[in-house]
Design an enzyme around this catalytic site. Structure first.
Site, PDB file in Angstrom:
ATOM      1  N   LYS A  10     -10.818  -5.317  10.747  1.00 58.62           N
ATOM      2  CA  LYS A  10     -10.640  -3.885  11.008  1.00 58.62           C
ATOM      3  C   LYS A  10     -11.006  -3.045   9.790  1.00 58.62           C
ATOM      4  CE  LYS A  10      -6.341  -2.459  11.112  1.00 58.62           C
ATOM      5  NZ  LYS A  10      -6.231  -1.542   9.956  1.00 58.62           N
ATOM      6  N   GLY A  33     -10.094 -13.779  10.056  1.00 56.19           N
ATOM      7  CA  GLY A  33      -9.625 -13.051  11.232  1.00 56.19           C
ATOM      8  C   GLY A  33      -8.434 -12.214  10.841  1.00 56.19           C
ATOM      9  N   PHE A  89      -9.818 -17.217  -2.611  1.00 61.79           N
ATOM     10  CA  PHE A  89     -10.743 -16.751  -1.576  1.00 61.79           C
ATOM     11  C   PHE A  89     -12.133 -17.377  -1.707  1.00 61.79           C
ATOM     12  CE2 PHE A  89      -7.376 -13.681  -1.462  1.00 61.79           C
ATOM     13  CZ  PHE A  89      -7.236 -13.396  -0.106  1.00 61.79           C
ATOM     14  N   LYS A 126      -4.507 -17.740  10.554  1.00 62.78           N
ATOM     15  CA  LYS A 126      -4.220 -18.399   9.289  1.00 62.78           C
ATOM     16  C   LYS A 126      -2.857 -19.054   9.433  1.00 62.78           C
ATOM     17  CE  LYS A 126      -2.596 -16.051   5.781  1.00 62.78           C
ATOM     18  NZ  LYS A 126      -2.413 -15.108   4.657  1.00 62.78           N
ATOM     19  N   CYS A 141      -6.269  -7.315   9.430  1.00 67.45           N
ATOM     20  CA  CYS A 141      -6.715  -6.478   8.311  1.00 67.45           C
ATOM     21  C   CYS A 141      -8.204  -6.578   8.013  1.00 67.45           C
ATOM     22  CB  CYS A 141      -5.917  -6.835   7.056  1.00 67.45           C
ATOM     23  SG  CYS A 141      -4.170  -6.396   7.160  1.00 67.45           S
ATOM     24  N   LYS A 199      -7.373   0.540  -0.779  1.00 63.07           N
ATOM     25  CA  LYS A 199      -7.008  -0.493   0.187  1.00 63.07           C
ATOM     26  C   LYS A 199      -8.237  -1.052   0.893  1.00 63.07           C
ATOM     27  CE  LYS A 199      -4.873  -3.191   2.990  1.00 63.07           C
ATOM     28  NZ  LYS A 199      -3.826  -2.811   3.929  1.00 63.07           N
ATOM     29  N   GLY A 209     -14.874 -21.987   5.461  1.00 61.26           N
ATOM     30  CA  GLY A 209     -14.210 -22.310   6.723  1.00 61.26           C
ATOM     31  C   GLY A 209     -14.945 -21.702   7.888  1.00 61.26           C
ATOM     32  N   GLU A 218      -0.379  -0.705   1.715  1.00 58.06           N
ATOM     33  CA  GLU A 218       0.272  -2.010   1.560  1.00 58.06           C
ATOM     34  C   GLU A 218      -0.775  -3.077   1.280  1.00 58.06           C
ATOM     35  OE1 GLU A 218      -0.122  -4.598   3.837  1.00 58.06           O
ATOM     36  OE2 GLU A 218      -1.284  -3.521   5.343  1.00 58.06           O
ATOM     37  N   LEU A 239       0.041  -6.570   1.746  1.00 58.51           N
ATOM     38  CA  LEU A 239       0.815  -7.731   2.178  1.00 58.51           C
ATOM     39  C   LEU A 239      -0.090  -8.778   2.812  1.00 58.51           C
ATOM     40  CD1 LEU A 239       3.819  -5.891   3.873  1.00 58.51           C
ATOM     41  CD2 LEU A 239       3.580  -6.597   1.488  1.00 58.51           C
TER      42      LEU A 239
END
Length: 437
Positions: A264, A258, A250, A322, A261, A205, A254, A149, A151
């Site tokens: 990890k 976090g 991107f 976010k 996704c 991914k 900032g 995914e 998402l």
């Protein structure tokens, strides 16, 4: 098509609901009886814009169902999605125990051909492990497919319904046909369904998320350099973002990334590299930069208060990692809170969605406000940790009367320095020259 989704966390619930929205008959399976009971009664268990409306409609129309029984949930399904947790272990590797446990169970209960789909983010080689776990106890044919995914929390429904691309890893023509038919309604505008082998899909991914994390850490280092050289990171961002080889997304500096996704997945890819005797040096640096970036504002705050935060009280806007989500996993706000409290300060925080989740984790370590202005009462300064839209155009006059000192430390660069100077605020952000009182 009849579909089963095993796991009703963030990915599972979005996946099941969106497939039901295109007319499929979906049954979601979870071992958490309390969660299943809530979902059956129409109570959605995650916050994601746009999801609740689809959830309620498909539950009402009978296309979306929930059960705690794996055997009942997968009995009539042609496709079974595994949307289970893969948390990082102590060494950074992905924990596959949840997936392999279900795979073992499937081997005992499958009665006819089905496509088993790894929807969770998993290391290269997981499809082979899932296949082996099922094959130990099964007598019918089946295929295992990798379908990662992509998402983004906050816009997950849009991402699922109108994907940039769909990646499907399979070498089975039978599974390829079924998966192609399943995703056809989502790519009618011509966005690609990319078929590849299982290992390449699994790596895709990790590679995607790690590359995006690298862009973020790169811009955060550029921001540090801008401050030391007297440049403006916003100008640099615009200058490089207009190059279509780089792109505009991107590139916003900032206080670090976090969520569930990026941290990890970057860590897991580093671990996978180590397992094949390769040192992924760029990602080692990405992780190091991000850890330091979470506390980027702290030296600025300490300097403003002459290195003594004891007894100071701070307002904090934003707790989620976010905007448009209640996810607080690896949220920079939590690191800032720990640092302030350890220094003897107190904090009152406001977040439109994530306060309850933070309270469950840290309890009364801080105070929680009902709205953004209530958080400012008697605060020595305001810290901004999440770029919620509601924070972008506040009543600055009201803020100035509520804060003890007109001081803002902005970790998301929400405001313009020139405007803050006109309003008389001490304003410090990321990668831009500070506006001092």
């Amino acid at each position: 098509m009849k579909i089963s989704v095993v796991g009703t966390g963030y990915v599972g619930l979005v996946t099941g609901t969106c497939f039901a929205e295109t007319g499929n008959d979906v049954t979601c399976v979870d071992i958490d009886a309390n969660k299943v009971k809530k979902l059956q009664s129409g109570q959605i268990t995650i916050y994601e814009p746009g999801l609740e409306k689809l959830f309620e409609r498909n539950l009402k129309e009978g296309r979306l169902n929930f059960t705690t029984s794996l055997e009942d949930g997968i009995r009539d399904a042609q496709v079974i999605f595994l949307a289970l947790p893969t948390p990082p272990g102590e060494d950074g590797s992905a924990d596959l125990s949840y997936i392999l446990r279900v795979a073992d169970q499937l081997g005992h209960i499958l009665k006819d051909y089905k496509v088993i789909v790894d929807k969770s983010t998993v290391p290269v080689g997981t499809a082979d492990k899932v296949h082996a776990a099922i094959a130990k106890n099964i007598k019918v044919e089946f295929d295992v497919v990798s379908n990662p995914e992509f998402l983004r929390e906050g816009v997950a429904v849009e991402d699922f319904m109108k994907p940039d691309r769909v990646v499907i890893g399979t070498q089975s023509e039978r599974a390829r046909k079924i998966m192609g038919d399943l995703y056809a309604p989502f790519v009618r505008q011509g966005n690609p369904v990319i078929f590849m082998d299982e290992k390449s899909a699994e790596l895709t991914k990790y590679a995607a998320n790690s590359f995006l994390a690298t862009k973020i850490s790169f811009m955060n280092e550029i921001a540090i350099l801008c401050e030391r050289l007297g440049a403006d990171v916003d100008m640099v961002r615009r200058g490089i973002g207009s190059d279509d080889r780089i792109g505009k997304r991107f590139l916003f500096p900032g206080i670090g990334y976090g969520g569930s996704c990026f941290p990890k997945d970057v860590q897991a890819l580093v671990k996978s590299s180590q397992e094949v005797d390769y040192s992924f040096r760029i990602l080692d640096a990405v992780m190091d930069v991000n850890e330091k970036q979470k506390l980027f504002l702290l030296p600025k705050i300490q300097a403003f208060f002459n290195n003594d935060l004891k007894g100071r009280h701070f307002a904090l806007w934003g707790l989620a990692f976010k905007p448009n989500t209640d996810d607080i996993r690896e949220a920079p706000a939590l690191y800032i809170i720990d640092a302030l409290v350890s220094a003897g300060a107190t904090v009152t925080a406001f977040d439109p969605e994530a306060a309850h989740n933070v309270q469950q984790v840290i309890g009364d370590k801080i105070q929680y406000a009902d709205n953004q202005y209530a958080a400012l009462e008697n605060a020595d300064a305001l810290i901004i940790a999440t770029e919620w839209s509601v924070f972008r155009t506040p009543d600055f006059n009201k803020m100035g009367t509520q804060l003890k000192q007109k001081a803002i430390f902005d970790g998301r660069n929400l405001f313009e320095g020139a405007h803050m100077r006109e309003l008389g605020f001490h304003y410090e952000s990321v990668g831009r020259n500070p506006v001092k009182l």
